[in-house]
Scaffold this active site. Sequence first.
Site, short mmCIF file in Angstrom:
data_model
loop_
_atom_site.label_atom_id
_atom_site.label_comp_id
_atom_site.label_asym_id
_atom_site.label_seq_id
_atom_site.Cartn_x
_atom_site.Cartn_y
_atom_site.Cartn_z
N SER A 5 -7.10 -8.50 7.39
CA SER A 5 -8.28 -8.90 8.15
C SER A 5 -9.58 -8.53 7.45
CB SER A 5 -8.25 -8.27 9.55
OG SER A 5 -8.36 -6.88 9.46
N ARG A 62 0.84 -1.19 0.00
CA ARG A 62 0.00 0.00 0.00
C ARG A 62 0.88 1.25 0.00
NH1 ARG A 62 -4.10 -1.38 4.85
NH2 ARG A 62 -2.11 -1.54 5.94
N ASP A 70 1.68 0.24 8.27
CA ASP A 70 1.67 1.28 7.24
C ASP A 70 0.30 1.89 7.00
OD1 ASP A 70 0.38 -0.80 6.01
OD2 ASP A 70 1.55 -0.71 4.16
N ASP A 71 -0.50 2.04 8.05
CA ASP A 71 -1.80 2.68 7.90
C ASP A 71 -2.12 3.48 9.16
OD1 ASP A 71 -2.14 0.59 9.63
OD2 ASP A 71 -3.85 -0.31 8.60
N ASP A 110 7.76 -6.13 2.96
CA ASP A 110 7.52 -7.54 2.63
C ASP A 110 7.47 -7.65 1.11
OD1 ASP A 110 6.60 -10.08 2.15
OD2 ASP A 110 4.77 -9.89 3.32
N HIS A 148 7.25 -11.87 8.95
CA HIS A 148 7.82 -10.54 8.72
C HIS A 148 8.17 -9.88 10.05
CE1 HIS A 148 7.36 -6.45 6.41
NE2 HIS A 148 8.60 -6.68 6.81
N ASP A 166 -0.32 -11.74 17.01
CA ASP A 166 -0.93 -10.88 18.03
C ASP A 166 -1.86 -11.67 18.95
OD1 ASP A 166 -2.53 -11.25 15.83
OD2 ASP A 166 -3.39 -9.24 15.85
#
Length: 504
Positions: free
Chosen positions: A383, A181, A275-276, A208, A253, A352
């Site tokens: 997700s 992204r 990255d968001d 990645d 990663h 997580d």
Amino acid sequence: AEYMGSSGINASTWGIQVQSTEMLTRSKDHDDRKPLSLQRFVHKLRVNKSFRNCFILFCIFVLVSGVYIFKNRNPTQPPQTQSQQQEEQQQPDDHISTLTQTIDEQKQSIADLTALVSKLQADIDEKSAASTEISMPPPPPVIQAAAKPRSKDDPNPFVFNAVVSSTAPPGIPVLLFTYNRANNLRRTIDSVLRIMPQSSYSLFVSQDGDHESVSSVIEEYAQKELIYPLRFNFVRTPDVRPEHFSYFKIAQHYRFGLQKLFDDLGYQKVILLEDDMDLAPDFFDYFSATAPLLDQDESLYCVSAWNDNGQHDHVRDPNVLYRTECFPGLGWMMSKRLWDEFRHKWPNGYWDDWMREPPQRNGRSCIFPEVNRVFTFGEVGASGGQFYSEFLAPIKLNETPVPFKTKDLDYLVKDRYNDHFQSLLAHARRVHDADEAIHTISAKPNDDLDYVITFNDNGSRDALLSRFHLMTDHKAGVPRTSYQNVIPVRHEGKRIFITPAALL
């Protein structure tokens, strides 16, 4: 997993937007519920290539058909003689030439229409930006990163995977994970660099794969010596099922990035981002002030900038910090001591959720703020945007900087915090149920007391959470944001502790 989807690892808008018009417009649920307004139609023309192409073809068809019918339909014209019909049949090339000319004219009309669409969308974007709750700050200045001086024999650390311990910058690194992204990545990098103290923090971006547009963004900042680029390449094994593929890539990663920064470069703490994310102006002050607690209190295993129940209606005070037994993630700091414990058992996937399980948590807690210091704008990711419109988009990002480094945060150390927490519960007004709490708060708006509502079992607890529109998807049996099974939330600015009756 929140990572990459409210994370995924994929807009390039400057600044902080809590509820971006663009995000709400893109929401599929929103599209399904409301009629196609002019604003949404124009936006769809801009962002959906297939829709735009179909629309252009349709316009060409309608215009060409209209021109053809108009030119050939004349009810007052007398019937053609046989000689006239034969003459027309002998001139097909003239008709083809005329039709081609007409199509060219219509193509120009479509080009003009496309330009009009672009102008309309620009006007919409400008009005939307002006009406957002948090104003858009200017682009950050380009500041030279605080890199170590390097000798002629040292490799250039601003090339992928080339940084070594002798060229790694001092302080606490920020490790930002990315995948595909590019626009989201640029926005997140800018949000970090806008507020990051260069003398005590540095930014590592780990990619990645080699997605071209993402690589271009990373190289752009690396050439300015603003970030340290890393690259991870996932090797798929036969045991990875298709439905788990993304989550296995993410976990591996993470392993790669943590090994690089802790094991290879020797850092003692790392802040992890995706990255968001947009950052609050006091993001780094918050972590600078809480970092010593990870060394001081072994009952802590992370500090997070995220509150799962941090929606606008549920928070008020940016000074308040809590402990929780449910790992929050989404902008968090861990220590090398924890990595030394996890290194040899790091999971292949779903990292997580794994961290929330009892063997990893081991009775420990995380610190988190009442008002979020990070906001995730990544509606789509691994997700699939789970919970985004309902719980993540309404998150409030702190706007008022708090000087945490001047505050005494020792009350967050376990023994002192337990006393502090029990004191809050003891001095709170007890009410029987949610309706009584809501009525009392409305009737006494100037009352500064906290409130306690008790529950007797998990079913009644979840009913209370639903009544206040809180998440009920508990992790490893632990409610989000809870400490000793107590969940704090605010209603109209008043704090309510949803508390097990057995604790009082």
